[in-house]
Scaffold this active site. Structure first.
Site, PDB file in Angstrom:
ATOM      1  N   ASN A  84       0.889  -1.084   0.107  1.00  0.00           N
ATOM      2  CA  ASN A  84      -0.040  -0.068  -0.021  1.00  0.00           C
ATOM      3  C   ASN A  84       1.024   1.354  -0.196  1.00  0.00           C
ATOM      4  O   ASN A  84       2.287   1.165   0.055  1.00  0.00           O
ATOM      5  CB  ASN A  84      -1.110  -0.093   1.085  1.00  0.00           C
ATOM      6  CG  ASN A  84      -2.257   0.627   1.024  1.00  0.00           C
ATOM      7  OD1 ASN A  84      -2.340   1.736   0.033  1.00  0.00           O
ATOM      8  ND2 ASN A  84      -3.353   0.274   1.279  1.00  0.00           N
ATOM      9  N   HIS A 114      23.150   0.122  12.371  1.00  0.00           N
ATOM     10  CA  HIS A 114      24.377   0.590  12.650  1.00  0.00           C
ATOM     11  C   HIS A 114      24.963   0.100  13.904  1.00  0.00           C
ATOM     12  O   HIS A 114      24.553  -0.354  14.759  1.00  0.00           O
ATOM     13  CB  HIS A 114      24.137   2.332  12.902  1.00  0.00           C
ATOM     14  CG  HIS A 114      23.576   2.787  11.750  1.00  0.00           C
ATOM     15  ND1 HIS A 114      24.358   3.356  10.476  1.00  0.00           N
ATOM     16  CD2 HIS A 114      22.521   3.316  11.274  1.00  0.00           C
ATOM     17  CE1 HIS A 114      23.539   4.040   9.759  1.00  0.00           C
ATOM     18  NE2 HIS A 114      22.234   3.825  10.168  1.00  0.00           N
ATOM     19  N   GLY A 140      -0.658  -1.462   8.792  1.00  0.00           N
ATOM     20  CA  GLY A 140      -0.172  -0.249   8.491  1.00  0.00           C
ATOM     21  C   GLY A 140       0.668   0.242   9.552  1.00  0.00           C
ATOM     22  O   GLY A 140       0.560   0.119  10.777  1.00  0.00           O
ATOM     23  N   THR A 163      10.695  -6.874  16.428  1.00  0.00           N
ATOM     24  CA  THR A 163      12.275  -7.060  16.779  1.00  0.00           C
ATOM     25  C   THR A 163      12.818  -8.387  16.862  1.00  0.00           C
ATOM     26  O   THR A 163      13.836  -8.682  16.991  1.00  0.00           O
ATOM     27  CB  THR A 163      12.432  -6.176  17.899  1.00  0.00           C
ATOM     28  OG1 THR A 163      11.701  -6.952  19.084  1.00  0.00           O
ATOM     29  CG2 THR A 163      11.841  -4.764  18.115  1.00  0.00           C
ATOM     30  N   LYS A 164      11.863  -9.381  16.824  1.00  0.00           N
ATOM     31  CA  LYS A 164      12.380 -10.640  16.968  1.00  0.00           C
ATOM     32  C   LYS A 164      11.365 -11.544  16.017  1.00  0.00           C
ATOM     33  O   LYS A 164      10.396 -11.422  15.678  1.00  0.00           O
ATOM     34  CB  LYS A 164      11.981 -11.305  18.577  1.00  0.00           C
ATOM     35  CG  LYS A 164      12.819 -10.595  19.485  1.00  0.00           C
ATOM     36  CD  LYS A 164      12.749 -11.105  20.850  1.00  0.00           C
ATOM     37  CE  LYS A 164      13.805 -10.439  21.886  1.00  0.00           C
ATOM     38  NZ  LYS A 164      13.534 -10.996  23.150  1.00  0.00           N
ATOM     39  N   LYS A 181      -1.897 -14.740  19.669  1.00  0.00           N
ATOM     40  CA  LYS A 181      -3.004 -15.714  19.414  1.00  0.00           C
ATOM     41  C   LYS A 181      -2.103 -16.354  17.990  1.00  0.00           C
ATOM     42  O   LYS A 181      -1.592 -15.932  17.271  1.00  0.00           O
ATOM     43  CB  LYS A 181      -4.116 -15.020  18.851  1.00  0.00           C
ATOM     44  CG  LYS A 181      -5.288 -15.871  18.400  1.00  0.00           C
ATOM     45  CD  LYS A 181      -6.374 -15.073  17.971  1.00  0.00           C
ATOM     46  CE  LYS A 181      -7.648 -15.982  17.522  1.00  0.00           C
ATOM     47  NZ  LYS A 181      -8.844 -15.287  17.215  1.00  0.00           N
TER      48      LYS A 181
END
Length: 192
Positions: A84, A114, A140, A163-164, A181
Site C-alpha cells: 500500500n 548501525h 499499516g 524486533t524478534k 494468538k
C-alpha cells in the site's frame, strides 16, 4: 578482497559511500522518481519501472506510490505481493516476501542498522536479511527490524514493531511485537 557491496550483502561492516553502492542508489532513485512523480498510478509504464527496480519479483507485484527503497535488487517477492502507499524498504540486505502477502500503508522494512560503537558508527554500517512468509498481512505503519523472520500465515498488527522472529500462523501486536494468538489452527472447520 570483498567489495563494499559484497560486504553489505554478507552482513559485514561496510562503507555505504563506495562508488558502486552510490551508483546503485542513484539508479534506484531515478526509477523511484519516475514511479512516484511521473507515473504515480499503476500504468503499463509503471509496471515496466517496477520490473526494472525490483527484478526479483513474481507475477502481479503491485505497489501503490509513493514507495521508497535503497536499491530494489535486494527485494525478492513471490507472486501477488501488494504494497500500500508510503512503504519504505531499506534493502541493504536481502528482503524476501512470500506470495500472497499484503503490506499496509506506511509499512517500514529495515535491513539497515548501525554499530553500537560510536567510533565505528561514524564510518560503517551493517545490514541483516529480513524474511516475511507467504499469506501474511502486515498492518499499516508496522516496522520490521533487521534480521527478523516472520513465518507463513502471520498477521502483524498496525503500528507494531517487530524486533524478534514470529512463528508461522501467529497474530503479533505491540511494541515490541508479541504473539497474542495462533491463527489458522482449525482452517478445515471453516465453512468456505
Amino acid at each position: 578482497m570483498e567489495t563494499e557491496k559484497e560486504k553489505m550483502i554478507h552482513g559485514d561492516l561496510y562503507l555505504a559511500g563506495g562508488e558502486e553502492l552510490k551508483k546503485d542508489r542513484r539508479k534506484a532513485k531515478i526509477l523511484l522518481h519516475r514511479l512516484n512523480v511521473k507515473e504515480y498510478r499503476i500504468t503499463k509504464n509503471a509496471r515496466l519501472i517496477l520490473a526494472e527496480l525490483i527484478p526479483n519479483s513474481g507475477k502481479n507485484l503491485y505497489i501503490e506510490p509513493p514507495f521508497h527503497c535503497d536499491y530494489g535488487y535486494n527485494i525478492f517477492c513471490g507472486e501477488n505481493v501488494y504494497f500500500n502507499v508510503n512503504c519504505v524498504v531499506l534493502d541493504c540486505n536481502k528482503v524476501t516476501i512470500g506470495s500472497n502477502t499484503l503490506l499496509g500503508p506506511g509499512v517500514q522494512i529495515y535491513t539497515a542498522t548501525h554499530p553500537l560503537d560510536a567510533v565505528t558508527r561514524r564510518t560503517h554500517e551493517m545490514a541483516f536479511p529480513i524474511t516475511i512468509g507467504s499469506d501474511c498481512w502486515i498492518g499499516g505503519n508496522a516496522i520490521i527490524c533487521p534480521g527478523v523472520t516472520i513465518g507463513n500465515g502471520c498477521v502483524i498488527g498496525a503500528g507494531s514493531v517487530v524486533t524478534k522472529d514470529i512463528p508461522d500462523n501467529s497474530l503479533a501486536v505491540g511494541n515490541p511485537a508479541k504473539v497474542i494468538k495462533k491463527l489458522n489452527q482449525n482452517i478445515q472447520e471453516l465453512d468456505l
